[in-house]
Motif scaffolding. Structure first.
Motif, PDB file in Angstrom:
ATOM      1  N   LEU A 154       2.593  14.552   2.212  1.00 39.15           N
ATOM      2  CA  LEU A 154       2.427  13.459   3.152  1.00 39.15           C
ATOM      3  C   LEU A 154       1.071  12.818   2.912  1.00 39.15           C
ATOM      4  O   LEU A 154       0.123  13.499   2.493  1.00 39.15           O
ATOM      5  CB  LEU A 154       2.490  13.965   4.604  1.00 39.15           C
ATOM      6  N   ASP A 155       0.969  11.530   3.174  1.00 37.13           N
ATOM      7  CA  ASP A 155      -0.279  10.808   2.931  1.00 37.13           C
ATOM      8  C   ASP A 155      -0.455   9.791   4.054  1.00 37.13           C
ATOM      9  O   ASP A 155       0.350   8.867   4.191  1.00 37.13           O
ATOM     10  CB  ASP A 155      -0.209  10.109   1.566  1.00 37.13           C
ATOM     11  N   THR A 156      -1.487   9.980   4.867  1.00 39.80           N
ATOM     12  CA  THR A 156      -1.674   9.082   6.010  1.00 39.80           C
ATOM     13  C   THR A 156      -1.955   7.648   5.569  1.00 39.80           C
ATOM     14  O   THR A 156      -1.567   6.700   6.254  1.00 39.80           O
ATOM     15  CB  THR A 156      -2.813   9.581   6.914  1.00 39.80           C
ATOM     16  N   MET A 157      -2.601   7.474   4.426  1.00 37.38           N
ATOM     17  CA  MET A 157      -2.835   6.115   3.951  1.00 37.38           C
ATOM     18  C   MET A 157      -1.520   5.474   3.514  1.00 37.38           C
ATOM     19  O   MET A 157      -1.263   4.305   3.805  1.00 37.38           O
ATOM     20  CB  MET A 157      -3.826   6.093   2.787  1.00 37.38           C
ATOM     21  N   GLU A 158      -0.671   6.225   2.850  1.00 38.48           N
ATOM     22  CA  GLU A 158       0.630   5.709   2.430  1.00 38.48           C
ATOM     23  C   GLU A 158       1.487   5.375   3.650  1.00 38.48           C
ATOM     24  O   GLU A 158       2.177   4.348   3.673  1.00 38.48           O
ATOM     25  CB  GLU A 158       1.343   6.730   1.557  1.00 38.48           C
ATOM     26  N   LEU A 159       1.443   6.208   4.662  1.00 38.44           N
ATOM     27  CA  LEU A 159       2.207   5.940   5.878  1.00 38.44           C
ATOM     28  C   LEU A 159       1.757   4.631   6.530  1.00 38.44           C
ATOM     29  O   LEU A 159       2.574   3.884   7.069  1.00 38.44           O
ATOM     30  CB  LEU A 159       2.053   7.096   6.870  1.00 38.44           C
ATOM     31  N   TRP A 160       0.466   4.337   6.437  1.00 38.00           N
ATOM     32  CA  TRP A 160      -0.081   3.115   7.018  1.00 38.00           C
ATOM     33  C   TRP A 160       0.264   1.877   6.188  1.00 38.00           C
ATOM     34  O   TRP A 160       0.261   0.763   6.693  1.00 38.00           O
ATOM     35  CB  TRP A 160      -1.593   3.258   7.165  1.00 38.00           C
ATOM     36  N   LYS A 161       0.573   2.071   4.926  1.00 38.51           N
ATOM     37  CA  LYS A 161       0.906   0.927   4.061  1.00 38.51           C
ATOM     38  C   LYS A 161       2.231   0.275   4.448  1.00 38.51           C
ATOM     39  O   LYS A 161       2.425  -0.924   4.238  1.00 38.51           O
ATOM     40  CB  LYS A 161       0.997   1.390   2.598  1.00 38.51           C
ATOM     41  N   GLY A 163       4.990   0.338   2.929  1.00 37.19           N
ATOM     42  CA  GLY A 163       5.597  -0.271   1.744  1.00 37.19           C
ATOM     43  C   GLY A 163       4.706  -1.228   0.992  1.00 37.19           C
ATOM     44  O   GLY A 163       5.079  -1.706  -0.084  1.00 37.19           O
ATOM     45  N   ASP A 164       3.526  -1.541   1.521  1.00 37.49           N
ATOM     46  CA  ASP A 164       2.600  -2.461   0.845  1.00 37.49           C
ATOM     47  C   ASP A 164       1.748  -1.663  -0.134  1.00 37.49           C
ATOM     48  O   ASP A 164       0.769  -1.036   0.241  1.00 37.49           O
ATOM     49  CB  ASP A 164       1.720  -3.155   1.895  1.00 37.49           C
ATOM     50  N   TYR A 165       2.107  -1.690  -1.408  1.00 34.63           N
ATOM     51  CA  TYR A 165       1.447  -0.851  -2.397  1.00 34.63           C
ATOM     52  C   TYR A 165       0.064  -1.360  -2.797  1.00 34.63           C
ATOM     53  O   TYR A 165      -0.699  -0.664  -3.460  1.00 34.63           O
ATOM     54  CB  TYR A 165       2.337  -0.706  -3.644  1.00 34.63           C
TER      55      TYR A 165
END
Length: 237
Positions: A154-161, A163-165
């Protein structure tokens, strides 16, 4: 779907890294040349390879881990606690001790690793340093042959994205916008090298790393819509 994850199945973590040597001149000639080649694109003509060496800690090939901090939730009835501890010492010992933790307590398919920007930095960095030290990868870091949904990260930064890479958000900024009280840190990531090599104050670095683990857990709770941790719920062990 986040609210369906059992918090006790997540290991939150953060690492702090420094260049493998205190300064560029301590590198072997071959490594100096490799650093010049590796850093050429990032530094362009603005810095020499020697001047840019302060940033070498962000590359696993030229840096080393000085601490891994971890945190995990425990529930006893209605009582919730978040337990935080750190691995430190020689890098090989840090990695071996961390591997033991994963192999003995977080080795089931239900278990997850969580970091902020962990997929891009912490998880691959740890794996690369383990390979360099000839340490067999624990299952949670061995991604070879796994399908995306089989990777327990899990990655909190990825969750916040959402889908915006292209989007990068620091942990400090996420905490701020989500209304999480900023921990009283007396250093930031850019100061770790100096604190480690010049001040030789590893405890200061460990405290900073542990605060980031706690903040990552707080961010995850906010993303789930859960109540934030109170100070008395945080236990350093």
């Amino acid at each position: 779907m986040l609210h369906k994850i059992n918090l006790e199945h997540i290991l939150f973590l953060d690492i702090e890294t420094v260049p493998e040597q205190e300064n560029f001149n301590l590198l072997e000639d071959a490594k100096k040349e490799l650093w010049e080649q590796k850093s050429k694109y990032q530094r362009r003509d603005e810095y020499s390879a020697e001047e840019f060496y302060d940033r070498a800690g962000i590359w696993a090939e030229f840096g080393k881990i000085v601490t891994i901090s971890v945190g995990y939730f425990k529930f006893q009835g209605d009582q919730r606690s978040f337990r935080v501890t750190s691995f430190h010492g020689e890098e090989s010992k840090i990695l071996k001790d961390f591997k033991i933790l994963l192999d003995t307590h977080f080795n089931h398919p239900k278990h997850l690793l969580c970091g902020h920007n962990g997929k891009e930095f912490d998880f691959p960095y740890i794996a690369r340093r383990m390979i360099i030290h000839k340490i067999e990868l624990p299952e949670k870091l061995n991604l070879f042959g796994k399908k995306p949904w089989e990777i327990a990260h899990l990655d909190t930064m990825e969750l916040w994205k959402f889908g915006d890479y292209k989007h990068y958000t620091s942990l400090k900024l996420m905490a701020n916008v989500l209304g999480i009280a900023s921990p009283k840190e007396d250093i930031d990531g850019s100061m770790v090298k100096e604190v480690y090599y010049k001040e030789k104050d590893l405890e200061r670095i460990i405290k900073y790393c542990e605060l980031d683990v706690i903040t990552t857990a707080q961010v995850f709770l906010r993303l789930r819509g859960d109540d934030l941790l109170e100070e008395e719920e945080i236990k350093r062990i």
